[in-house]
Motif scaffolding. Structure first.
Motif, PDB file in Angstrom:
ATOM      1  N   UNK A 368      -6.468  20.770  19.818  1.00 15.59           N
ATOM      2  CA  UNK A 368      -7.617  21.320  20.551  1.00 15.59           C
ATOM      3  C   UNK A 368      -8.821  20.373  20.451  1.00 15.59           C
ATOM      4  N   UNK A 369      -9.053  19.849  19.241  1.00 14.63           N
ATOM      5  CA  UNK A 369     -10.155  18.896  19.075  1.00 14.63           C
ATOM      6  C   UNK A 369      -9.937  17.660  19.933  1.00 14.63           C
ATOM      7  N   UNK A 370      -8.697  17.170  19.932  1.00 13.09           N
ATOM      8  CA  UNK A 370      -8.376  15.996  20.748  1.00 13.09           C
ATOM      9  C   UNK A 370      -8.580  16.298  22.230  1.00 13.09           C
ATOM     10  N   UNK A 371      -8.150  17.507  22.648  1.00 13.38           N
ATOM     11  CA  UNK A 371      -8.333  17.886  24.059  1.00 13.38           C
ATOM     12  C   UNK A 371      -9.815  17.956  24.412  1.00 13.38           C
ATOM     13  N   UNK A 372     -10.644  18.501  23.469  1.00 16.75           N
ATOM     14  CA  UNK A 372     -12.085  18.583  23.715  1.00 16.75           C
ATOM     15  C   UNK A 372     -12.676  17.175  23.856  1.00 16.75           C
ATOM     16  N   UNK A 373     -12.245  16.272  22.933  1.00 14.67           N
ATOM     17  CA  UNK A 373     -12.754  14.901  22.997  1.00 14.67           C
ATOM     18  C   UNK A 373     -12.337  14.221  24.299  1.00 14.67           C
ATOM     19  N   UNK A 375     -11.689  15.742  27.056  1.00 12.00           N
ATOM     20  CA  UNK A 375     -12.450  16.357  28.147  1.00 12.00           C
ATOM     21  C   UNK A 375     -13.839  15.743  28.251  1.00 12.00           C
ATOM     22  N   UNK A 376     -14.480  15.521  27.077  1.00 12.60           N
ATOM     23  CA  UNK A 376     -15.808  14.892  27.091  1.00 12.60           C
ATOM     24  C   UNK A 376     -15.720  13.482  27.684  1.00 12.60           C
ATOM     25  N   UNK A 377     -14.716  12.755  27.236  1.00  9.21           N
ATOM     26  CA  UNK A 377     -14.540  11.396  27.764  1.00  9.21           C
ATOM     27  C   UNK A 377     -14.303  11.437  29.268  1.00  9.21           C
ATOM     28  N   UNK A 378     -13.497  12.420  29.682  1.00  6.21           N
ATOM     29  CA  UNK A 378     -13.208  12.543  31.122  1.00  6.21           C
ATOM     30  C   UNK A 378     -14.482  12.826  31.906  1.00  6.21           C
ATOM     31  N   UNK A 379     -15.317  13.728  31.363  1.00  6.23           N
ATOM     32  CA  UNK A 379     -16.563  14.056  32.079  1.00  6.23           C
ATOM     33  C   UNK A 379     -17.479  12.844  32.163  1.00  6.23           C
ATOM     34  N   UNK A 380     -17.581  12.104  31.041  1.00  6.24           N
ATOM     35  CA  UNK A 380     -18.400  10.881  31.059  1.00  6.24           C
ATOM     36  C   UNK A 380     -17.861   9.904  32.091  1.00  6.24           C
ATOM     37  N   UNK A 381     -16.539   9.806  32.123  1.00  7.40           N
ATOM     38  CA  UNK A 381     -15.914   8.888  33.073  1.00  7.40           C
ATOM     39  C   UNK A 381     -16.199   9.320  34.510  1.00  7.40           C
ATOM     40  N   UNK A 382     -16.095  10.643  34.762  1.00  4.62           N
ATOM     41  CA  UNK A 382     -16.369  11.144  36.111  1.00  4.62           C
ATOM     42  C   UNK A 382     -17.812  10.871  36.500  1.00  4.62           C
ATOM     43  N   UNK A 383     -18.733  11.090  35.511  1.00  3.22           N
ATOM     44  CA  UNK A 383     -20.148  10.833  35.776  1.00  3.22           C
ATOM     45  C   UNK A 383     -20.368   9.360  36.107  1.00  3.22           C
ATOM     46  N   UNK A 384     -19.729   8.500  35.309  1.00  4.51           N
ATOM     47  CA  UNK A 384     -19.874   7.063  35.545  1.00  4.51           C
ATOM     48  C   UNK A 384     -19.337   6.672  36.915  1.00  4.51           C
ATOM     49  N   UNK A 385     -18.201   7.292  37.282  1.00  8.86           N
ATOM     50  CA  UNK A 385     -17.606   7.000  38.595  1.00  8.86           C
ATOM     51  C   UNK A 385     -18.555   7.431  39.709  1.00  8.86           C
ATOM     52  N   UNK A 386     -19.185   8.606  39.519  1.00  5.84           N
ATOM     53  CA  UNK A 386     -20.131   9.080  40.543  1.00  5.84           C
ATOM     54  C   UNK A 386     -21.310   8.115  40.678  1.00  5.84           C
ATOM     55  N   UNK A 387     -21.833   7.673  39.502  1.00  8.29           N
ATOM     56  CA  UNK A 387     -22.979   6.753  39.540  1.00  8.29           C
ATOM     57  C   UNK A 387     -22.583   5.454  40.239  1.00  8.29           C
ATOM     58  N   UNK A 388     -21.423   4.938  39.846  1.00  8.52           N
ATOM     59  CA  UNK A 388     -20.958   3.688  40.466  1.00  8.52           C
ATOM     60  C   UNK A 388     -20.766   3.880  41.970  1.00  8.52           C
TER      61      UNK A 388
END
Length: 634
Positions: A368-373, A375-388
């Motif tokens: 669960x902790x790994x999945x949460x981490x 998920x956070x990484x995924x959200x950061x990645x999605x945000x970065x993709x949107x900015x780019x």
């Protein structure tokens, strides 16, 4: 008829008897001194198993027992005990045989070797079959079959099926017997188990004999005997010969019948096989009685009874029952011990399950902790993709704007280069004309030419100024320094500059700049606005026309109005008056070439100073430009 006894030849090694192999193994044991006790024990068991003589079988198995006890190997000990039991059973010592089988079964059970227990059940089934105890024999055969089917041990299963079929044959359940024989033969043929195939053929021949199919019976039995003679396996040969004696007796060929019966008796006596001696004696008694040789018949009958009683006396039967009881009691005790072991195992398993449960919980938490981490990484990645993506869109838009601006500049510079080339080219001709006029002393023409040269120079200068100022504004470097400006003074100074240009075309330039208005703007850009608008009015007004300049104000905006009586602006050009779209170049009233850049600069400079520009025009009547600039608030 006595059945063929197979269990005695079925060892845990799953091989048929082979006396030549036994002899070679004896040589190995006798000639080698470097063998370990466990190796010697295993070799002795193989010798015992492959020996065709029961006495030798017992002797080598008893030696193997000594070595097995010395090394404490229960499996080898159980195998050795079985081999002794097999030899005892071959000699007809059934009570002693069952004792050894029971002891072997207990050792197999102690080490949890189910296949060993299955073979012991087979041995016990054989003993009860010899005692003509159908129910007990079938019971142990079926127990053995159940274990072997669950263990997928087809080879051993084939032997048990063969013996079970023989049990049913003895009790005249011939169809059932044939089913067991057929399944056993199928198994043995798949693995090419020669001796077992021969047993199956011989036993099926016995069934055919009981069914009255003597020709088929003789064919099967003869084929089986030929194979078994090559293997020196005489025990079943004796039984098959007794059956052949029955067949030839039925045919009336008593001579052949006697020959087969005597051969069977000789094998029994040579090999010490009590059952074969018993059955051969009975057959000889019957044959001699049929021929009227009563003395011989009596002697063989007496021999039959002697061997029958030695095998089936009451004491032997009682002892067998006692041994079976002891075995069952020992087995029950073993089951109790096994149950206690199972309880201990269950408790241990419960503890292990608890450990596993906590391990699973810990793993789940980590997951669960790994999945949460993740998920956070995924959200950061999605945000970065949107900015780019957004930045790419901005860059693309800027690139498109830049491309459009470059296209506009290219067009603008092409037009300017074309328009400047004409006036500049004329300067060369004018210089030559000046020389001619000076030489001819034509002052009037020279003055006129001077005025023309002055006009051309002014046009080129104005055009170059417009180009420079516009280019600077397009690059974002247009100097903008707002200051306090007295607008009426700025208008009058620019009117003075344009006065000569108007006079050259005999245009009346009137000014109504009486209002004193102060604005906050960039002085240079406002001057450019006034000059361009006055220059355009003069250019497109015919000779003798007029241009009026008025300065007024409306609430918070100063208004510069430039009105001419010129040719006006076509309606189709009004919508693109301040941009580069459409055909913009026009000729003035005296042939002045215009490229339409001045109004673009006017519009941009007006917006630069936070103002606006309005146009009213009618073709043939004139045009009015009004420039609104914000008044300086006191």
């Amino acid at each position: 008829m006595i059945a063929c006894i197979l269990a005695g030849y079925f060892s845990y090694s799953v091989k048929g008897q082979d006396q030549s192999l036994a002899d070679s193994l004896i040589h190995v044991v006798d000639s080698r001194n470097d063998l370990s006790d466990s190796t010697i024990c295993a070799l002795l068991n193989k010798i015992s198993f492959n020996s065709t003589n029961p006495d030798r079988e017992i002797s080598y198995a008893e030696q193997a027992i000594i070595y097995a006890k010395r090394i404490g190997n229960e499996r080898l000990l159980a195998q050795s005990l079985r081999n002794v039991g097999n030899g005892k059973r071959s000699k007809g010592n059934l009570a002693s045989a069952i004792d050894y089988y029971l002891r072997a079964g207990l050792h197999y059970s102690n080490i949890g070797l189910e296949l060993g227990v299955a073979v012991v059940y087979l041995d016990l089934g054989e003993v009860y079959r010899k005692q003509d105890n159908f129910d007990n024999s079938k019971l142990y055969y079926n127990k053995s079959i159940d274990i072997l089917r669950s263990e997928n041990d087809s080879i051993r299963l084939g032997s048990v099926l063969l013996n079970t079929g023989e049990l049913y044959r003895i009790h005249d359940l011939l169809d059932t017997a044939m089913l067991y024989f057929d399944e056993a033969e199928s198994i043995f043929r798949k693995i090419n188990f020669t001796s077992r195939i021969a047993y199956t053929l011989g036993n099926k021949g016995l069934v055919f004999a009981k069914q009255g199919k003597n020709e088929q019976a003789e064919k099967n039995i003869v084929e089986a005997i030929q194979v078994l003679e090559e293997l020196s396996d005489f025990d079943p040969i004796a039984i098959y010969q007794i059956s052949l004696a029955d067949i030839y007796e039925q045919r009336g060929d008593l001579k052949k019948a006697l020959n087969y019966a005597h051969s069977a008796l000789n094998i029994g006596q040579e090999e010490g096989l009590k059952e074969q001696i018993r059955d051969a004696s009975l057959k000889l008694s019957e044959l001699y009685q049929t021929q009227g040789y009563y003395r011989k018949a009596y002697n063989y009958q007496s021999q039959y009874i002697t061997y029958r009683d030695s095998i089936n006396n009451d004491e032997v039967i009682r002892k067998m029952a006692d041994l079976r009881t002891e075995y069952e009691v020992s087995k029950k005790q073993a089951e109790v011990d096994l149950k206690q072991t199972e309880v201990d195992l269950l408790n241990e398993q419960a503890r292990n399950n608890q450990i596993v449960l906590w391990s699973v919980i810990v793993i789940l938490v980590l997951v669960l902790f790994l999945m949460y981490a993740l998920l956070k990484i995924y959200r950061v990645k999605v945000r970065a993709i949107r900015i780019v993506k957004k930045r790419r869109e901005i860059i693309t838009a800027q690139r498109n704007q830049l491309a459009e601006a470059n296209q506009t500049k290219d067009k603008f510079f092409s037009i300017i280069s074309h328009d400047i080339r004409g006036p500049i080219s004329n300067f060369h001709g004018v210089s030559q004309l000046i020389q001619l006029l000076v030489e001819s002393d034509d002052k009037e023409a020279l003055l006129k030419l001077g005025r023309m040269l002055d006009t051309s120079t002014s046009e080129v200068s104005s055009l170059l100024d417009n180009l420079l100022e516009w280019a600077m504004s397009q690059q974002g470097r247009m100097p903008y320094k707002p200051e306090k400006i007295k607008l009426h003074q700025l208008c009058n100074s620019n009117l003075g500059i344009m006065q000569n240009l108007a006079a050259a075309k005999q245009i009346k330039l009137t000014k109504k700049v009486k209002e004193k208005v102060t604005i906050q703007a960039d002085k240079n850009s406002v001057s450019t606005i006034i000059r361009n608008l006055i220059s355009n009015a003069i250019k497109f007004t015919p000779e003798g026309g007029k241009v009026d300049i008025t300065l007024s104000y409306e609430i918070t905006m100063a208004v510069i109005s430039i009105q001419d009586s010129g040719i006006g602006i076509p309606q189709e050009k009004m919508s693109h008056l301040f941009d580069f779209k459409g055909e913009r170049s026009r000729w003035g009233t005296e042939g002045e070439k215009g490229v339409g850049l001045g109004l673009t600069l006017v519009n941009e400079f007006v917006e630069l100073n936070n103002g606006r520009v309005e146009v009213e025009s009618q073709e043939g009547k004139g045009t009015t430009f009004k420039v609104y600039l914000p008044i300086l608030s006191e």
